[in-house]
Design an enzyme around this catalytic site. Sequence first.
Site, PDB file in Angstrom:
ATOM      1  N   HIS A 129       0.827  -1.254   0.131  1.00 41.73           N
ATOM      2  CA  HIS A 129       0.005  -0.068   0.034  1.00 41.73           C
ATOM      3  C   HIS A 129       0.954   1.194  -0.031  1.00 41.73           C
ATOM      4  CE1 HIS A 129      -3.521   2.578   1.232  1.00 41.73           C
ATOM      5  NE2 HIS A 129      -2.499   3.286   2.012  1.00 41.73           N
ATOM      6  N   GLU A 130       1.789   1.241   0.811  1.00 45.95           N
ATOM      7  CA  GLU A 130       2.804   2.319   0.976  1.00 45.95           C
ATOM      8  C   GLU A 130       3.692   2.774  -0.468  1.00 45.95           C
ATOM      9  OE1 GLU A 130       2.190   4.505   3.105  1.00 45.95           O
ATOM     10  OE2 GLU A 130       1.114   2.990   4.491  1.00 45.95           O
ATOM     11  N   HIS A 159      -5.640   7.811  -1.676  1.00 45.58           N
ATOM     12  CA  HIS A 159      -6.754   6.890  -1.169  1.00 45.58           C
ATOM     13  C   HIS A 159      -7.686   6.796  -2.067  1.00 45.58           C
ATOM     14  CE1 HIS A 159      -4.446   7.375   3.067  1.00 45.58           C
ATOM     15  NE2 HIS A 159      -4.019   6.342   2.463  1.00 45.58           N
ATOM     16  N   HIS A 216       1.428   4.630  -2.626  1.00 45.44           N
ATOM     17  CA  HIS A 216       1.697   6.147  -2.419  1.00 45.44           C
ATOM     18  C   HIS A 216       2.959   6.743  -3.014  1.00 45.44           C
ATOM     19  CE1 HIS A 216      -1.884   6.565  -0.019  1.00 45.44           C
ATOM     20  NE2 HIS A 216      -1.441   6.022   0.923  1.00 45.44           N
TER      21      HIS A 216
END
Length: 479
Positions: A202-203, A212, A206
Site C-alpha cells: 500500500h505504501e 486513497h 503512495h
Amino acid sequence: MWGKSKNRLFVGVWLVFGFVVVTYGNACAPNFMINDEIESATNNFLCKMDESRMYDYTSADVRVGYIGNAKVNYVPQNDGWILIDGDKLIRTKGELPSEPLPRGLQHGVGVRAGDRWPGGVVPYTMAGGLSATMQNRIAEAINHWNTNLAGVIQLVPRTTQSDYAQFTPVSSGCSSPVGYFPGEGIHPINLSAACDAGNVAHEIGHIVGLDHEQNRLDRDSYVSINLSKVSSGMEVNFQIDNSFQNYNFYDFASLMHYSLYAFSVDGSMTIIPKVTVPAGVTVGQRQGLTIGDINSVRLMYGHAAIDTGGGGGGGGGTPGSSTGLNARYYDGVDFKTLKVQRVDQNLNFDWGSGAPVSGLGVDLFSIRWTGYITPTVSGNHKFIIQGMDDMRVVVNNTTVFDMTGGNNVKEAVSMPLAMVAGTRYSFQADYRAPLTNVNSYFRLYWEKPDGSQELVPASAFSPDNVGDVRSACSAAWTN
C-alpha cells in the site's frame, strides 16, 4: 493445491476426490502449488489491518494546521515531512499555517504532472535497523509490484540516484510520500513492526503516486462519509482530493481503499457504500493490487490499460456483467503476471495452436475463472470436463476436478453433487498450459437431475468482483 505426482496409465480409470476420471497417455505431474492461493498461515497479504489504525496518536506530537481551507491534525516527522491521513507524508516548509489560506498547500500530490518517477523507476535503499522479518516483507511487496507492473514501474536498488525511496524503521504506523518530489533526496517509507507485506505494498502505491481511493473526485457517487463517527481531528482524512485524477472505475477492492471503519470513534462505519459492494470484495483489503490499481498506474505512467473486455472463445465482456465468470489471463503458469482481465460467458474454449488472448503465447500461460454458479433445478448434478493440459474446478469450496499431466487428452465425469435451485455456489476453475506445442482446449458441461447434458450456460454463472483479488477475510476484524 494442485494434485501431487501421479503416474498415469494409458486409458486408465481412477478416483480423485471421489470422482471418476478417464485419462489418456502417460505422464508424471510435478508437485506444485498455485502461487497466489490464499492460505492464512503463510500469505502475508491476507486479512491485515489498514493503515488508518496503525499510527499511535496518543503519544505523538499532534498539531493543528490548515491545508488550504481544511483544518487538519498532523504530526511533524524528520527532515521537513509531516504525517496526515494516517499514512501519507507531505513536504512542508516549517509548520502548517494556523489559519485557512485560499491557496494553501495541496492535500497530497495525487497524480499531477511532474509527480511521477522518471521512467517509472523507483530507486530504493533499506535503512539500518530493519528486522529480517521486515526486510522479507519489503522484498515480497516489491516483488508484487515489479511483477504486476513489469515494464511500467520497477523498484530497483539505488546506485547513484540523488532522489530515492528509503524503507525506514519507525516505532508506530506505516507512511509514505504520495508521488515523486524532485530534488528532495530521501523519500521515506516509514514502517513499524505492525506493517505487513500488504501494508508495505500500500505504501509503495503512495510512493508511486496513488492516493486513497475514498478521496477521489467521484467518491460521493459511491460512498457517503459519516463524519459524526469519525474521531475528532481526523475528518480531513475523508476530504476529496482535488488533485486526484480518476483513471479508472471506483474500486471498492483497491489496495488503496481504507476499510469501512477507518478512523472510527466507536467502531461504527465511517465509510458507507451507496451502491452494492461487489460480491467477494473486502473493502480495505491488503491482499494485493487489483486490475483497477494496475490500470490506474499504467495510465498514469503513459501505458495502455490491460484489456478488461473483448471477445474470444466462451465470449468476453466487461467486468461488472451480471452473467459469466470473472476471467484473469496470466503470462506464465504460476498465475502471477496478469495480462488480461475480462468476463467470459462460459467455459467453452478451443484455442487450437493459437494464443487464448492477445498478449499471451500459444503455451506457457495460466487462466483463472472465478464467480458463482446457480442451478435452476434442485437435485443431483454431475459435472463433465474436457480439455488438455492442467485443469482444476472447485465448487462451493470443494475440489471436484484436479487434473495434471501435461498434454494428455482428458475427460472426466464427477460424482453427483446435490444442488438447490436458486442457490448461488462459489465457483473457481483454473487452467494451465505448462508444455509447448499443445493444442489447448477446455470445456465444462453439466448433467442435470433429469439426465440431460449441456454446456454450463452463461445464465448459470455470475462473476464475483471486478478486482484482481478474491477475498478470504472475515469481516470480523474490521469491527
